[in-house]
Every structure is written in C-alpha cells, then in structure tokens.
Design an enzyme around this catalytic site. Structure first.
Site, short mmCIF file in Angstrom:
data_model
loop_
_atom_site.label_atom_id
_atom_site.label_comp_id
_atom_site.label_asym_id
_atom_site.label_seq_id
_atom_site.Cartn_x
_atom_site.Cartn_y
_atom_site.Cartn_z
N SER A 95 -41.08 6.54 43.66
CA SER A 95 -42.40 7.03 43.27
C SER A 95 -43.48 6.21 43.97
CB SER A 95 -42.54 7.01 41.75
OG SER A 95 -43.60 7.81 41.31
N HIS A 149 -38.09 14.21 38.91
CA HIS A 149 -38.56 12.86 39.23
C HIS A 149 -37.79 11.79 38.46
CE1 HIS A 149 -41.65 10.57 41.29
NE2 HIS A 149 -41.95 9.91 40.20
#
Length: 662
Positions: A524, A636
């Site tokens: 991320s 994610h």
C-alpha cells in the site's frame, strides 16, 4: 524432542488466533472467538469458546461446524449469548443458552444481520442490516437469477475495497424480540445508520450517520440519539467531524465516544469526547493529550479483532480505553471529573481486545507480542501494570518446536533531526562475525504504526536468514500529531529520508549487515515507498512492491478513495497534474535498476491493479528485471485476511525473490 526451526510459510495453516473476549456480567467467566484455517477447504473457521476464571479448567468450545461464528455478547442477566454466524450461508443472529443446548436462530432476513446489541431488560436485540430503499426487513429473499446487467453509476463513492461495487444497499437499524422473534425496523432511507449502544433506560439507541445530501463530498460521521418510540433522531455531535465507538455510561449521564474534527483530515488524532446528556454539552477530554486513541498497530496475523471502544466503570466516574503510543497499544483510564488520563497497562505489546468487570477490577485482554503470537490474559485494573495472568495458550504446542526472532528496539535522527524509532530483527541462527542480508520493511497507511506485535512475514524472513529492519517514519501514528501529519504534501520527501537514514543507522550500528545485499518491501503506502525508493537509489539489490501506488494521476480516478485521499495526502487534485506526477514513482521509472517483483490483487479497489500494470509495462519496455504476480479474486487485504493458500503463495514469492536476487 523434535529439532527446533523457524517459521515457514505453510505454518499459516497451523497457527490460531484468539480475539474479542467478553466477560460475563458476574465477572466469573468469559467467552471469546478463536479462528483457525481449514487446510482442506482453504477457508477460515471461527468459533466461540467459553472459560471460567474460578478454576483452571480448559476452555470449552461452544460452536462447531463450518463457517464463522463471532460478535458474542452476553445478555444482561448472563444467561444467554447472542452472536453472529454465517452457518446458513448468510450472517444471521443466533442465541445460545449458557447452560447448554443448540444455538437458536433469531433472524432469517434476506438482507442478513450483524452487530447485536442487547436491550437493558434483555428482551430485545438491536442490530444492523443492509437494505435497498425500496425494501424492508419483512421482504422475503428473492430467488437469485444469475444474469449480467449494467451497473449504473451516479456517485463517486460507488465502490469500496471490502464491499466491491455498491448495489444501492444502506445500513439500517432494526430490533428483534428474543422470545417471539418479532421484528421492528427503526430506520430507512438513503443513508447509512451505524448502531452503537442502548441507553440504560431503554428509550434510546446511540447511532451514527451522515445525513448530508451530497455524501460524495462529505466526510463527517455524526452521533445521534434514536428515540425508539418516536423513531426520531436527536443530534449529539455538531456536523464538524468524524465520531464513532460510542458507549453509554451505566448511570445514563454521559455518552463517551472517539472522534475528531478533521483538523488534519485522515491524519488527525482520534480523541475521547464526552456528551453530557442533561446539559447537552459536548467536550473533548483528551485535547491536550498527544496520543491517538484506538488501535493503529500494523499486523498480518490476528483475525476477528474488535475494537473495545470506551469501557465505563460501574460508577460512571471513569472509563478504560486503548491508545497507540510509541510502538505499543496501551490501556488507559480516563477520569470524568478531572479529565486526567492514567496508564493502566503500559508493559509493552499489542492490546487488540479488552473486556472489563468494574466491580472486581478485572479485565480480560487480547495481547500479542513479537514472540507471543495471540493469547488472552487476565489483568488487574488496580494492581501493578505488569501483573498479567495468562488464560489461553492456543499456539503453545506449535511453538514447542519453533524458534522466533526477538526484535531489538532502534532509534536514530531522521529528517529535520526528528527522532525516529523502529526495530531490528536478527536472523535465526545468528553467528557473530558472519554477514547477513537485510530486508527493510515499510508499513502501509501511511497513518499506522509498526510495533511490538507478532509479524508472521518478518518471522519467516528471519527464519530464512535475513535481518529485518522496520521503522516508523514520519506519517506514522504513535509519536504525536505533528509527526503523523508531517508526511501530508511531502510524499517521497521526509519519509524517504527517514527510511534511508534508518538503513544508514543500521549499517553503522550492526556490523553483521552486508551492505551489498539490501532488500526492501512494503504494501500500500509501503508499496508506493518501495517504488519511490528504487527510482531514487540503487543501493537495494532486490525489491518487492505490494498492492502499491505508482501513478497519482490515474489513482485519483480509479481508487475507491482516490479523489479525496489524493487531495488530503498529496494536497493536489486532477487540475494539478504537475504535482501529482512529481510525487508519482512512475515518473522516475527510467532510473530503476533494482530487480522488482510486483505483487497485486485482481480485485484491489483501494490501489487498483492498473497501478501495478503501468509499472510493470514501463519496466519491461525499458528492459529491466521485473515480474508481475496477480492474485485472483483478492482485494487490498490479501496479506492479512485473504484466502489462506494465496497468503502462503504471497509469502513464498517474497522469499523466493529475495533468495534469487540477494
């Protein structure tokens, strides 16, 4: 005795996680959730366990079968447990008698049910459910007809990483009578309503909502009192910030909550706020306390962790809560009258769950440390901070034959001479005089915090012979509001300096590190920074970028949070292409010489896979060594809660890339 070894990627299937302890009303027993992995089905299983505090008997498993059972809550009289289970194929509420017997299903909703909250008299449960504006909880489930239809989009917030594409459902609040099963729908309309708690007199529910007409440009979340009889909303907060984790004091005088007024957008420290019911006065109790309330620890293992929020003492004069400070999540006590904050547990580690019994001054906490994976402990709220009694040992037999690396704290002067803190993990089997490769790990967020918790990925790397360095550069939580806000508008600036100075400091302090075998990885924001690093220095010989950002220009329009996150963090929008490109790692791709492995999930809507595709194609066109690995059906959260086999595969790819290139 078997020969000891380090963590291996396949150990993921053997490790257990415990979370969400809930003490009984009499304080003599507790229930908790234990999560395991079924290797045959490649799925997680979560079950409720019960244990008494008065003897040393082992915990008793209360639920069985496939699926996940979670969110346990005791009835006020302590005779029943309400919980959520997907055993029927959809999350519904169930009721379990503590004296034994089968669990009884309470809800049979087409829309499912979650977040059960008992009424003070124990006759009803409030809960959340999701409905379209033309549906009610009384509608029967329609037989699903599989067909491909267009998705009409009129809102910018039309997708989310955890929920996928929005299908027009809004979270609403309803009631169920625990004896008759009769249902009452309390809210409806084109807005989400979050359920928190019931008033002691049973007349109100504390809820959260954003009633702004244009929510695409609204980032507030207000607290309201929902009058159950009149089904009317009474404002508590003032429409200027984000508030949640609401709890009612036992005597009914106060609402306690976490929140902030967005002074630094999503980098703002959450604080403790109190709303006095009679005067209707809202005050911030921790305005001068430079610690964020809540759990901001980065982890890759615990399953089913639930924030305890604000837990009141029986006399309503104070409350307990978790705060994130310098790599630990600690327990604190707040005094209503003086406004003072006192430490209760600051002995180091990651407190990720807590339940208190004020009358006996006892708490059951969920705690993890770098070499203590996941267990529950009994804590005296009035005794010494270090007086812990271990209640569970769910990974004890596994750890008998496994050695874990114990991190050492490090500190150094970072950008602008700010102190930066972190940890060095030596490789297993460390020998003096021998040189070892080093992997720099970078956390996501960026407003999160590495700390004293178990990290499966780090232990795997240490077991494979790598030293692991992980630090909290500017932008991280736990070191004050100024520090966490410093990264905004400066991505690739002071944060990059902090990380490079961390490596410099490690090389000076530890002579066993081979400076010619340095690796770097992160996910991320950590993936963004990995991309940035390899475009600005060639000191690393191998890199792995995960769920990353490479191009802020396209990220603005394709991420589920793109347009507002970019404006908050980069401080530029689509009209300022120059600034967005200046902070984009893709702009510096021609300078990349480091072999780069790119890991990305197909259904990552937070950092969409086109970010990885752009970087991969550019590097291949330039003839650089790179590989793109796409994880099907994952989002994610792959590293933390993805399909177990793919989590293992991800770990193997990381280790293999470093072994090949370091």
């Amino acid at each position: 005795m078997a020969e000891t070894r380090g963590i291996q990627s396949e150990d993921l299937y053997q490790l257990k996680s415990v979370a969400n302890p809930q003490l009984a009303p009499d304080g003599k027993s507790y229930v908790y959730v234990q999560t395991t992995i079924d290797e045959e089905t490649d799925e997680y299983q979560a079950h409720l366990f019960f244990q008494t505090l008065e003897d040393e008997s082992e915990a008793v498993q209360w639920t069985y079968g496939k699926g996940r059972n979670h969110s346990p809550c005791w009835s006020p009289d302590g005779t029943h447990i309400a919980f959520v289970s997907n055993r029927s194929g959809k999350n519904q509420l169930y009721l379990l008698n503590v004296n034994g017997g089968e669990a009884r299903q309470l809800t049979f909703l087409a829309s499912g049910a979650s977040n059960p909250v008992w009424s003070p008299d124990g006759t009803k449960l409030a809960f959340n459910t999701s409905l379209k504006t033309d549906k009610t909880i009384f509608d029967e489930e329609e037989k699903e007809v599989k067909k491909t239809v267009p998705l009409e989009v009129t809102k910018m917030k039309y997708k989310s990483d955890d929920g996928g594409f929005w299908q027009g459902d809004y979270k609403q609040v309803a009631l169920v009578d625990v004896k008759s099963g009769d249902l009452t729908q309390l809210t409806d309309g084109a807005y989400h309503v979050s359920l928190y708690c019931w008033s002691p007199d049973g007349k109100y529910l504390a809820v959260g909502a954003d009633f702004t007409e244009e929510t695409d440009l609204s980032f507030i979340h207000d607290v309201y009192l929902l009058d159950i009889a009149q089904q009317e909303f009474i404002p508590v907060t003032n429409g200027a910030g984000y508030f949640d984790s609401v709890s009612w004091s036992p005597e009914g005088n106060y609402l306690g909550m976490f929140g902030h007024q967005r002074e630094f957008e999503n980098a703002t420290h959450p604080k403790v706020w109190l709303f006095e019911i009679h005067s209707k006065k809202l005050d911030c109790l921790t305005s001068n306390w430079d610690v964020p309330v809540g759990d901001f620890m980065v982890g890759d293992f615990q399953q089913g962790a639930v924030s305890p929020g604000l837990l009141w003492s029986n006399d309503s004069k104070g409350f307990y809560f978790i705060g994130s400070e310098q790599g630990n999540t600690n327990i604190y006590f707040g005094d209503v009258n003086s406004g003072g904050i006192q430490p209760v547990y600051t002995d180091g580690g990651h407190v990720y769950g807590m339940s208190i019994h004020s009358a006996t001054q006892k708490a059951v906490i969920a705690l993890s440390k770098p070499t203590a994976i996941s267990d529950l402990y009994l804590l005296s709220l009035s005794g010494e901070p270090s007086s812990l009694e271990k209640l569970t040992d769910v990974n004890g037999s596994f750890l008998q034959d496994v050695v874990l690396s114990k991190p050492e704290p490090v500190e150094f002067s970072g950008a602008d001479d700010r102190k930066v803190y972190g940890w060095m993990m030596k490789p297993l089997g460390f020998e003096e005089g021998k040189k070892y490769p080093l992997v720099l790990e970078i956390h996501g967020g960026p407003h999160a915090m590495y700390g004293n918790t178990y990290m499966n990925e780090f232990q795997l790397l240490a077991a494979k012979g790598y030293a692991v360095l992980y630090v909290n550069p500017q932008g991280s939580h736990g070191y004050g509001q100024e520090f966490v806000n410093a990264v905004r508008g400066d991505y690739g600036g002071g944060d990059y300096q902090d990380l490079m100075l961390a490596v410099d400091s490690a090389l000076e302090q530890y002579d066993f590190i081979d400076e010619n075998r340095l690796g770097v990885t992160g996910g991320s924001y950590g993936g963004f920074m990995t991309n940035w690093i390899v475009g600005h220095t060639n000191r690393f010989k191998a890199a792995v970028t995960q769920r990353s950002i490479s191009n802020w220009i396209s990220f603005y329009g394709v991420s589920d949070i793109g347009y507002y996150f970019t404006e908050w963090q980069i401080k530029a929008d689509f009209r300022d292409i120059q600034t967005l490109w200046k902070h984009s790692p893709l702009a510096y791709v021609e300078k990349v010489e480091t072999p780069l492995l790119i890991l990305h999930s197909e259904k990552d809507y937070r950092c969409p896979i086109e970010q990885a595709e752009q970087l991969f194609i550019a590097l291949k066109r330039l003839g650089q060594k790179t590989k793109l690995v796409r994880f099907p059906e994952e989002n994610h959260e792959l590293s933390r809660s993805g399909k177990p086999s793919l989590r293992k595969s991800r770990l193997d790819y990381i280790v293999n890339w470093f072994e090949e290139n370091l």
